[in-house]
Design a protein around this motif. Structure first.
Motif, short mmCIF file in Angstrom:
data_model
loop_
_atom_site.label_atom_id
_atom_site.label_comp_id
_atom_site.label_asym_id
_atom_site.label_seq_id
_atom_site.Cartn_x
_atom_site.Cartn_y
_atom_site.Cartn_z
N GLU A 125 0.84 -1.20 0.00
CA GLU A 125 0.00 0.00 0.00
C GLU A 125 0.88 1.25 0.00
O GLU A 125 1.65 1.49 0.93
N TRP A 126 0.76 2.05 -1.07
CA TRP A 126 1.60 3.24 -1.19
C TRP A 126 0.82 4.55 -1.03
O TRP A 126 1.37 5.63 -1.28
N ASP A 127 -0.44 4.45 -0.60
CA ASP A 127 -1.18 5.67 -0.25
C ASP A 127 -0.73 6.06 1.15
O ASP A 127 -1.26 5.60 2.15
N GLY A 128 0.29 6.91 1.19
CA GLY A 128 0.89 7.26 2.47
C GLY A 128 -0.06 7.94 3.43
O GLY A 128 0.00 7.71 4.64
N GLN A 129 -0.95 8.76 2.91
CA GLN A 129 -1.91 9.44 3.77
C GLN A 129 -2.82 8.43 4.45
O GLN A 129 -3.08 8.50 5.66
N PHE A 130 -3.29 7.45 3.68
CA PHE A 130 -4.16 6.40 4.22
C PHE A 130 -3.43 5.58 5.28
O PHE A 130 -3.96 5.32 6.36
N VAL A 131 -2.19 5.18 4.98
CA VAL A 131 -1.43 4.34 5.91
C VAL A 131 -1.13 5.09 7.21
O VAL A 131 -1.29 4.55 8.31
N MET A 132 -0.70 6.33 7.10
CA MET A 132 -0.37 7.09 8.31
C MET A 132 -1.61 7.38 9.15
O MET A 132 -1.55 7.38 10.39
N MET A 133 -2.74 7.59 8.51
CA MET A 133 -3.97 7.83 9.26
C MET A 133 -4.38 6.58 10.03
O MET A 133 -4.77 6.65 11.20
N ASN A 134 -4.29 5.43 9.37
CA ASN A 134 -4.74 4.17 9.98
C ASN A 134 -3.73 3.60 10.98
O ASN A 134 -4.14 2.99 11.98
N ASN A 135 -2.46 3.75 10.72
CA ASN A 135 -1.45 3.12 11.56
C ASN A 135 -0.78 4.07 12.55
O ASN A 135 -0.44 3.65 13.65
N TYR A 136 -0.57 5.30 12.15
CA TYR A 136 0.16 6.24 13.00
C TYR A 136 -0.79 7.11 13.83
O TYR A 136 -0.75 7.08 15.07
N ASP A 137 -1.66 7.85 13.18
CA ASP A 137 -2.56 8.75 13.91
C ASP A 137 -3.47 7.99 14.86
O ASP A 137 -3.65 8.38 16.02
N TYR A 138 -4.05 6.91 14.39
CA TYR A 138 -4.93 6.08 15.21
C TYR A 138 -4.18 5.57 16.44
O TYR A 138 -4.67 5.64 17.57
N SER A 139 -2.96 5.09 16.24
CA SER A 139 -2.18 4.56 17.36
C SER A 139 -1.85 5.65 18.37
O SER A 139 -1.89 5.41 19.59
N LYS A 140 -1.52 6.85 17.89
CA LYS A 140 -1.23 7.95 18.82
C LYS A 140 -2.43 8.30 19.68
O LYS A 140 -2.31 8.50 20.90
N ARG A 141 -3.59 8.38 19.06
CA ARG A 141 -4.79 8.73 19.80
C ARG A 141 -5.10 7.66 20.85
O ARG A 141 -5.47 7.98 22.00
N LEU A 142 -4.92 6.41 20.47
CA LEU A 142 -5.20 5.32 21.40
C LEU A 142 -4.18 5.29 22.54
O LEU A 142 -4.52 5.03 23.70
N LEU A 143 -2.93 5.57 22.22
CA LEU A 143 -1.88 5.63 23.24
C LEU A 143 -2.19 6.68 24.30
O LEU A 143 -2.12 6.42 25.51
N HIS A 144 -2.55 7.88 23.86
CA HIS A 144 -2.83 8.95 24.81
C HIS A 144 -4.11 8.66 25.61
O HIS A 144 -4.20 9.04 26.80
N TRP A 145 -5.05 7.98 25.01
CA TRP A 145 -6.26 7.55 25.73
C TRP A 145 -5.89 6.59 26.85
O TRP A 145 -6.38 6.71 27.97
N CYS A 146 -4.99 5.65 26.57
CA CYS A 146 -4.56 4.69 27.58
C CYS A 146 -3.80 5.37 28.71
O CYS A 146 -3.98 5.04 29.88
N ILE A 147 -2.94 6.33 28.36
CA ILE A 147 -2.20 7.05 29.39
C ILE A 147 -3.17 7.79 30.32
O ILE A 147 -3.03 7.78 31.55
N ALA A 148 -4.18 8.42 29.72
CA ALA A 148 -5.18 9.15 30.52
C ALA A 148 -5.98 8.21 31.41
O ALA A 148 -6.39 8.59 32.52
N LYS A 149 -6.19 6.97 30.95
CA LYS A 149 -6.96 5.99 31.71
C LYS A 149 -6.07 5.15 32.62
O LYS A 149 -6.57 4.28 33.35
N ASN A 150 -4.76 5.38 32.58
CA ASN A 150 -3.79 4.58 33.34
C ASN A 150 -3.93 3.10 33.00
O ASN A 150 -3.85 2.22 33.87
N ALA A 151 -4.13 2.82 31.72
CA ALA A 151 -4.28 1.45 31.24
C ALA A 151 -3.02 1.02 30.49
O ALA A 151 -2.35 1.85 29.85
N ALA A 152 -2.67 -0.24 30.59
CA ALA A 152 -1.52 -0.76 29.85
C ALA A 152 -1.80 -0.67 28.35
O ALA A 152 -2.91 -0.95 27.89
#
Length: 324
Positions: free
Chosen positions: A83-110
């Protein structure tokens, strides 16, 4: 509650299975079931709730969403290396992961997430968890690498349990939906059943036919590593998850043939489009994993392939009848 994203996929569904075996069913399974056949991966599993990925991403913006979260196993991603649609890949793999990471930190979840050995590119600098070894060569690998880099910035400044796993060549049950991206063990099994021959690439990069090597790791070992870190929340960091031993494609094929007690190996011409863009060797440096305290031995190819084929050629067909 435990959240498993990509929970209907290969590694995600095996994590859910292992949690069930521990008596844990208070699980929110998140996926994107455009391929409805993936339901066969989870039809025998017990969960508390299912949520589509898009709805889940929207919900985590709410501070009141799921306050009692113990851990998130983040396995969901666009995993296509083509998959070479970089915008699609970064949105699904990078941005999504960042949002989920910060959600876990706020919830004190592993937060335990799937990285990838693809971050090492062609591996010319080795396979250590070290910036000097990392040079991704496709968008998928880059998205995983860049998220690892983001995590590295946060780790010194947070006490939250954050663990990244760089998976090597994983094989085992519940991978049938991956099609051409399924493991060589899966494909060799089908070829021996249908044609009595396992088809391997001829030699490349100065290697003899079928002597290209990979670090093949059984999904049960991958899951065991994930659950070990769940049980040891004081550990954090980024780790390779492989056996630490490279084995040849010939060894995989011979293990499949030995299981069936019939068949032979056929070497086919090495594809022109892969020349210069093919990893002839991977081997995880698992010293970091051992230093963290994980001491269990990993299955070798012969043991792992035998276990896999025992499952694949019996129970698997009742879950995937269209695969017969």
């Amino acid at each position: 509650m435990i959240v498993v994203t990509g929970g209907a996929g290969f590694i995600g569904s095996n994590i859910v299975r292992a949690l069930n075996e521990r008596g844990e069913s208070n699980i929110l399974l998140v996926d994107h079931l455009v391929n409805g056949r993936k339901m066969h991966n989870i039809a025998d599993l017990d969960i508390a709730d299912y949520m589509d990925k898009a709805q889940f991403i929207e919900k985590i913006e709410s501070p009141t969403f799921l306050n009692d979260i113990k851990a998130v196993f983040h396995q969901g991603a666009c995993s296509a290396t083509t998959e070479w649609d970089g915008q699609f890949v970064m949105m699904n793999n990078y941005d999504y992961s960042k949002r989920l990471l910060h959600w876990c930190i706020a919830k004190n979840a592993a937060f335990m997430y799937a990285s990838s050995a693809s971050v090492y590119g062609n591996g010319e600098h080795g396979f250590r968890v070290d910036r000097k070894c990392e040079h991704p060569i496709n968008m998928y690998a880059y998205s995983k690498f860049q998220f690892d880099q983001y995590v590295r910035q946060l780790l010194p400044n947070t006490k939250s349990p954050i663990v990244g796993f760089r998976y090597f060549n994983v094989y085992g049950p519940r991978e049938q939906h991956k099609g051409s991206m399924s493991s060589t063990a899966f494909h060799f099994n089908r070829q021996v059943i249908e044609q009595k021959r396992a088809k391997l690439f001829s030699g490349c990069d100065g290697l003899a036919d079928g002597e290209q090597k990979r670090d093949f790791v059984h999904v049960d070992d991958v899951v065991d590593v994930n659950l070990w870190f769940l049980d040891h929340p004081d550990r954090h960091g980024i780790y390779n998850v492989g056996t630490g031993h490279a084995e040849t494609f010939n060894t995989v094929a011979r293990s499949v043939i030995e299981w069936h007690k019939e068949g032979s190996i056929e070497y086919i011409p090495f594809p022109e489009h892969l020349k210069g863009a093919y990893q002839s060797y991977t081997q995880a440096d698992i010293s970091g994993l051992r230093q963290a305290g994980y001491s269990k031995a990993f299955m070798g190819v012969k043991e792992g392939v035998t276990r896999y084929l025992n499952w694949l050629n019996s129970a698997a067909n009742k879950y995937w009848p269209e695969q017969k």
